[in-house]
Design a protein around this motif. Structure first.
Motif, PDB file in Angstrom:
ATOM      1  N   PHE A 302       0.835  -1.198   0.000  1.00  0.00           N
ATOM      2  CA  PHE A 302       0.000   0.000   0.000  1.00  0.00           C
ATOM      3  C   PHE A 302       0.871   1.250   0.000  1.00  0.00           C
ATOM      4  O   PHE A 302       0.639   2.193  -0.767  1.00  0.00           O
ATOM      5  CB  PHE A 302      -0.913  -0.013   1.227  1.00  0.00           C
ATOM      6  CG  PHE A 302      -1.804   1.196   1.356  1.00  0.00           C
ATOM      7  CD1 PHE A 302      -2.977   1.282   0.624  1.00  0.00           C
ATOM      8  CD2 PHE A 302      -1.482   2.240   2.209  1.00  0.00           C
ATOM      9  CE1 PHE A 302      -3.803   2.396   0.727  1.00  0.00           C
ATOM     10  CE2 PHE A 302      -2.296   3.356   2.327  1.00  0.00           C
ATOM     11  CZ  PHE A 302      -3.466   3.435   1.581  1.00  0.00           C
ATOM     12  N   SER A 303       1.884   1.266   0.825  1.00  0.00           N
ATOM     13  CA  SER A 303       2.769   2.432   0.888  1.00  0.00           C
ATOM     14  C   SER A 303       3.587   2.581  -0.382  1.00  0.00           C
ATOM     15  O   SER A 303       3.809   3.700  -0.855  1.00  0.00           O
ATOM     16  CB  SER A 303       3.691   2.321   2.105  1.00  0.00           C
ATOM     17  OG  SER A 303       2.975   2.503   3.308  1.00  0.00           O
ATOM     18  N   ILE A 304       4.041   1.475  -0.946  1.00  0.00           N
ATOM     19  CA  ILE A 304       4.834   1.551  -2.182  1.00  0.00           C
ATOM     20  C   ILE A 304       4.021   2.173  -3.310  1.00  0.00           C
ATOM     21  O   ILE A 304       4.488   3.080  -4.019  1.00  0.00           O
ATOM     22  CB  ILE A 304       5.332   0.153  -2.600  1.00  0.00           C
ATOM     23  CG1 ILE A 304       6.450  -0.320  -1.653  1.00  0.00           C
ATOM     24  CG2 ILE A 304       5.832   0.161  -4.041  1.00  0.00           C
ATOM     25  CD1 ILE A 304       7.727   0.498  -1.726  1.00  0.00           C
ATOM     26  N   MET A 305       2.782   1.739  -3.504  1.00  0.00           N
ATOM     27  CA  MET A 305       1.985   2.267  -4.613  1.00  0.00           C
ATOM     28  C   MET A 305       1.585   3.722  -4.364  1.00  0.00           C
ATOM     29  O   MET A 305       1.506   4.520  -5.306  1.00  0.00           O
ATOM     30  CB  MET A 305       0.753   1.390  -4.850  1.00  0.00           C
ATOM     31  CG  MET A 305       1.091  -0.053  -5.230  1.00  0.00           C
ATOM     32  SD  MET A 305       2.398  -0.219  -6.482  1.00  0.00           S
ATOM     33  CE  MET A 305       1.493   0.108  -7.990  1.00  0.00           C
ATOM     34  N   ASN A 306       1.355   4.090  -3.107  1.00  0.00           N
ATOM     35  CA  ASN A 306       1.091   5.495  -2.808  1.00  0.00           C
ATOM     36  C   ASN A 306       2.348   6.337  -2.983  1.00  0.00           C
ATOM     37  O   ASN A 306       2.268   7.502  -3.397  1.00  0.00           O
ATOM     38  CB  ASN A 306       0.548   5.637  -1.384  1.00  0.00           C
ATOM     39  CG  ASN A 306      -0.942   5.442  -1.309  1.00  0.00           C
ATOM     40  OD1 ASN A 306      -1.731   6.350  -1.562  1.00  0.00           O
ATOM     41  ND2 ASN A 306      -1.351   4.218  -0.972  1.00  0.00           N
ATOM     42  N   TYR A 307       3.490   5.780  -2.680  1.00  0.00           N
ATOM     43  CA  TYR A 307       4.780   6.446  -2.891  1.00  0.00           C
ATOM     44  C   TYR A 307       4.959   6.789  -4.369  1.00  0.00           C
ATOM     45  O   TYR A 307       5.378   7.903  -4.728  1.00  0.00           O
ATOM     46  CB  TYR A 307       5.878   5.521  -2.398  1.00  0.00           C
ATOM     47  CG  TYR A 307       7.298   5.987  -2.579  1.00  0.00           C
ATOM     48  CD1 TYR A 307       7.768   7.150  -1.977  1.00  0.00           C
ATOM     49  CD2 TYR A 307       8.204   5.217  -3.325  1.00  0.00           C
ATOM     50  CE1 TYR A 307       9.089   7.552  -2.125  1.00  0.00           C
ATOM     51  CE2 TYR A 307       9.523   5.601  -3.464  1.00  0.00           C
ATOM     52  CZ  TYR A 307       9.965   6.774  -2.873  1.00  0.00           C
ATOM     53  OH  TYR A 307      11.279   7.156  -3.023  1.00  0.00           O
ATOM     54  N   VAL A 308       4.616   5.860  -5.239  1.00  0.00           N
ATOM     55  CA  VAL A 308       4.672   6.122  -6.685  1.00  0.00           C
ATOM     56  C   VAL A 308       3.641   7.176  -7.065  1.00  0.00           C
ATOM     57  O   VAL A 308       3.944   8.128  -7.795  1.00  0.00           O
ATOM     58  CB  VAL A 308       4.421   4.815  -7.477  1.00  0.00           C
ATOM     59  CG1 VAL A 308       4.315   5.115  -8.974  1.00  0.00           C
ATOM     60  CG2 VAL A 308       5.532   3.804  -7.208  1.00  0.00           C
ATOM     61  N   GLN A 309       2.422   7.021  -6.559  1.00  0.00           N
ATOM     62  CA  GLN A 309       1.347   7.952  -6.894  1.00  0.00           C
ATOM     63  C   GLN A 309       1.683   9.381  -6.465  1.00  0.00           C
ATOM     64  O   GLN A 309       1.343  10.343  -7.168  1.00  0.00           O
ATOM     65  CB  GLN A 309       0.055   7.506  -6.200  1.00  0.00           C
ATOM     66  CG  GLN A 309      -1.166   8.364  -6.510  1.00  0.00           C
ATOM     67  CD  GLN A 309      -1.652   8.163  -7.927  1.00  0.00           C
ATOM     68  OE1 GLN A 309      -1.928   7.037  -8.335  1.00  0.00           O
ATOM     69  NE2 GLN A 309      -1.751   9.224  -8.697  1.00  0.00           N
ATOM     70  N   GLN A 316       3.860   8.776   5.579  1.00  0.00           N
ATOM     71  CA  GLN A 316       3.310   7.666   6.372  1.00  0.00           C
ATOM     72  C   GLN A 316       1.975   7.217   5.772  1.00  0.00           C
ATOM     73  O   GLN A 316       0.911   7.375   6.369  1.00  0.00           O
ATOM     74  CB  GLN A 316       3.125   8.099   7.822  1.00  0.00           C
ATOM     75  CG  GLN A 316       4.431   8.267   8.595  1.00  0.00           C
ATOM     76  CD  GLN A 316       4.165   8.655  10.036  1.00  0.00           C
ATOM     77  OE1 GLN A 316       3.807   9.791  10.322  1.00  0.00           O
ATOM     78  NE2 GLN A 316       4.346   7.711  10.950  1.00  0.00           N
ATOM     79  N   PHE A 317       2.032   6.626   4.620  1.00  0.00           N
ATOM     80  CA  PHE A 317       0.817   6.254   3.902  1.00  0.00           C
ATOM     81  C   PHE A 317       0.035   5.179   4.656  1.00  0.00           C
ATOM     82  O   PHE A 317      -1.163   5.314   4.877  1.00  0.00           O
ATOM     83  CB  PHE A 317       1.171   5.743   2.502  1.00  0.00           C
ATOM     84  CG  PHE A 317       1.862   6.757   1.641  1.00  0.00           C
ATOM     85  CD1 PHE A 317       1.198   7.892   1.192  1.00  0.00           C
ATOM     86  CD2 PHE A 317       3.186   6.577   1.269  1.00  0.00           C
ATOM     87  CE1 PHE A 317       1.829   8.820   0.392  1.00  0.00           C
ATOM     88  CE2 PHE A 317       3.826   7.501   0.464  1.00  0.00           C
ATOM     89  CZ  PHE A 317       3.160   8.629   0.026  1.00  0.00           C
ATOM     90  N   TRP A 318       0.692   4.103   5.044  1.00  0.00           N
ATOM     91  CA  TRP A 318       0.011   2.979   5.693  1.00  0.00           C
ATOM     92  C   TRP A 318      -0.439   3.354   7.098  1.00  0.00           C
ATOM     93  O   TRP A 318      -1.559   3.065   7.490  1.00  0.00           O
ATOM     94  CB  TRP A 318       0.957   1.780   5.739  1.00  0.00           C
ATOM     95  CG  TRP A 318       0.377   0.557   6.370  1.00  0.00           C
ATOM     96  CD1 TRP A 318      -0.467  -0.346   5.781  1.00  0.00           C
ATOM     97  CD2 TRP A 318       0.596   0.083   7.705  1.00  0.00           C
ATOM     98  NE1 TRP A 318      -0.777  -1.351   6.668  1.00  0.00           N
ATOM     99  CE2 TRP A 318      -0.135  -1.103   7.857  1.00  0.00           C
ATOM    100  CE3 TRP A 318       1.352   0.548   8.780  1.00  0.00           C
ATOM    101  CZ2 TRP A 318      -0.146  -1.839   9.043  1.00  0.00           C
ATOM    102  CZ3 TRP A 318       1.342  -0.174   9.970  1.00  0.00           C
ATOM    103  CH2 TRP A 318       0.599  -1.353  10.093  1.00  0.00           C
ATOM    104  N   VAL A 319       0.433   4.001   7.844  1.00  0.00           N
ATOM    105  CA  VAL A 319       0.122   4.389   9.222  1.00  0.00           C
ATOM    106  C   VAL A 319      -1.135   5.247   9.283  1.00  0.00           C
ATOM    107  O   VAL A 319      -1.971   5.095  10.180  1.00  0.00           O
ATOM    108  CB  VAL A 319       1.312   5.136   9.857  1.00  0.00           C
ATOM    109  CG1 VAL A 319       0.898   5.867  11.123  1.00  0.00           C
ATOM    110  CG2 VAL A 319       2.448   4.164  10.154  1.00  0.00           C
ATOM    111  N   ASN A 320      -1.296   6.141   8.310  1.00  0.00           N
ATOM    112  CA  ASN A 320      -2.421   7.077   8.321  1.00  0.00           C
ATOM    113  C   ASN A 320      -3.677   6.516   7.672  1.00  0.00           C
ATOM    114  O   ASN A 320      -4.675   7.225   7.541  1.00  0.00           O
ATOM    115  CB  ASN A 320      -2.025   8.374   7.609  1.00  0.00           C
ATOM    116  CG  ASN A 320      -0.944   9.134   8.350  1.00  0.00           C
ATOM    117  OD1 ASN A 320      -0.865   9.080   9.576  1.00  0.00           O
ATOM    118  ND2 ASN A 320      -0.078   9.837   7.614  1.00  0.00           N
ATOM    119  N   SER A 321      -3.653   5.248   7.288  1.00  0.00           N
ATOM    120  CA  SER A 321      -4.773   4.704   6.505  1.00  0.00           C
ATOM    121  C   SER A 321      -5.753   3.877   7.317  1.00  0.00           C
ATOM    122  O   SER A 321      -6.735   3.375   6.769  1.00  0.00           O
ATOM    123  CB  SER A 321      -4.226   3.826   5.371  1.00  0.00           C
ATOM    124  OG  SER A 321      -3.623   2.649   5.893  1.00  0.00           O
ATOM    125  N   GLY A 322      -5.505   3.704   8.631  1.00  0.00           N
ATOM    126  CA  GLY A 322      -6.418   2.857   9.384  1.00  0.00           C
ATOM    127  C   GLY A 322      -6.341   3.091  10.872  1.00  0.00           C
ATOM    128  O   GLY A 322      -5.597   3.944  11.360  1.00  0.00           O
TER     129      GLY A 322
END
Length: 413
Positions: A302-309, A316-322
């Motif tokens: 999840f973080s890798i694909m958001n990092y690209v996006q 902190q893409f994953w940490v902030n997602s749930g």
């Protein structure tokens, strides 16, 4: 950094999926897809009957994989081309299973925990959504008065608790009678409501309701061909899986299927190269690598694909997602010894401890369950040490930042 946006916006490149699209829509819309189709082979090679429980941290590919299984097995999708260039189609060994079974897909990730009434109402909606794709088929099947009445109550959302628990098993019997084949049941995020209700008075009621529903669906169901269930961890001593002698549990410690969730290093290298930023691989590794599933080192997908996006800017893409309610509850109540250990983790050290892959929520305490819950939930990395012990550590920068923020607010009891 601005220049980094340009390759991502190149229309000739596949778009990334950060919105949770199911497998078939990813393939139909030509999104970038990391091939995990050999999970199908892993399951079928183990056995085409039985109950499979796969537990992994949230947003590590469980939903994508369960929708892939739906796309592969579901008789409603005959003639699709979604698997044509994937690994599972490079052998004829599994062809007889492709789109050969009625499949009931139950999504439990959005059940409300505000009250037991809200939870039950949302469970009725989830069952309704799972059964509704067969509404046209039902019109041509001879039903008993009980079956017709139960389905009518489900569709009108006025079903009793006892009938709700039995509804999927009843539907499986109807479908087996019609298709002449056992039914595959897919249940996504079975334990989400248990986690989300942590620390509330209704958690035990939710577990009791889920236990009855899962028991009827998975154990007392002669029409079941196979079941595949996902969650973050196995909930122990809850009645949910009691008596299931044929259940096979695959968790973060399992060597089989260890590369089917999350991204491997070679897959992340391929992603950064495809989007024109191979120089960003080291940064991606620093921020989002560090997890260990079985014998595999994996990255947070999840973080890798958001990092690209987000143009290769780490956040902190994953940490902030749930939600991390249970983790924070335990950390805030930890004792002085555990507090000092948490601080040592922040300093880059590791702790050798015993871990439990199945947790009893009713007995969950900060001193004996903290590390087990953090490892199973994706907040710590665990590497086997000796004598059943594990060396646990913080996996990457994304998690480190969270632990530091929480530790600053912690006060030992």
């Amino acid at each position: 950094r601005f220049q980094a946006v340009l390759p991502v916006l190149n229309l000739r490149m596949k778009q990334v999926n950060t919105g949770g699209l199911p497998f078939n829509r990813m393939r139909d819309n030509d999104k970038y897809y990391v091939d995990k189709s050999l999970l199908i082979a892993d399951i079928l090679d183990t056995g085409d009957h039985g109950v499979y429980l796969f537990t992994r941290p949230r947003r590590f590919g469980k939903t994508t994989n369960i929708t892939m299984l739906d796309a592969f097995f579901n008789i409603r999708y005959q003639g699709n081309t979604w698997f044509d260039d994937l690994e599972i189609s490079k052998t004829d060994r599994y062809a007889r299973y492709k789109n050969a079974f009625p499949v009931i897909h139950i999504d439990l990730k959005d059940l409300s925990c505000a009250s037991i009434a809200d939870f039950t109402g949302d469970l009725i909606v989830a069952v309704n959504n799972a059964i509704n794709p067969f509404s046209e088929v039902l019109d041509g099947i001879a039903l008993s008065d009980y079956e017709r009445g139960l389905l009518s109550d489900v569709f009108s959302r006025k079903v009793s608790a006892s009938d709700l628990k039995a509804s999927i098993a009843i539907m499986c019997g109807i479908l087996k009678r019609h298709y002449g084949k056992g039914v595959i049941v897919l249940i996504d995020e079975y334990d989400r409501a248990v986690t989300d209700s942590f620390g509330t008075e209704i958690q035990s009621d939710i577990m009791a309701m889920l236990g009855g529903f899962l028991s009827s669906t998975l154990k007392s169901n002669p029409a079941l061909q196979m079941a595949y269930v996902t969650g973050v961890m196995k909930v122990a001593k809850s009645g949910m899986f009691s008596g299931l002698n044929n259940m096979k549990v695959n968790d973060i410690f399992s060597a089989s299927s260890d590369e089917r969730f999350g991204f491997t290093e070679s897959e992340v290298r391929a992603i950064t190269e495809y989007y024109g930023h191979p120089e960003s691989f080291d940064e991606a590794k620093e921020w989002y690598d560090g997890y260990r599933f079985g014998n595999a080192e994996v990255y947070n997908p999840f973080s890798i694909m958001n990092y690209v996006q987000e143009a290769f800017v780490p956040q902190q893409f994953w940490v902030n997602s749930g939600s991390d309610v249970a983790i924070r509850w335990l950390l805030e109540r930890t004792d002085t010894i555990r507090f000092s250990q948490i601080l040592s983790l922040v300093e880059g050290e590791s702790i050798v401890t015993r871990l439990r892959p199945a947790l009893t929520y009713s007995r969950l305490g900060p001193n004996d369950s903290l590390y087990s819950l953090m490892v199973m939930s994706g907040y710590l990395k665990a590497v086997p040490a000796s004598d059943g012990m594990y060396s646990v550590s913080i996996p990457n920068k994304e998690i480190l930042k969270l632990i530091v923020d929480v530790a600053e607010d912690m006060r030992p009891i």
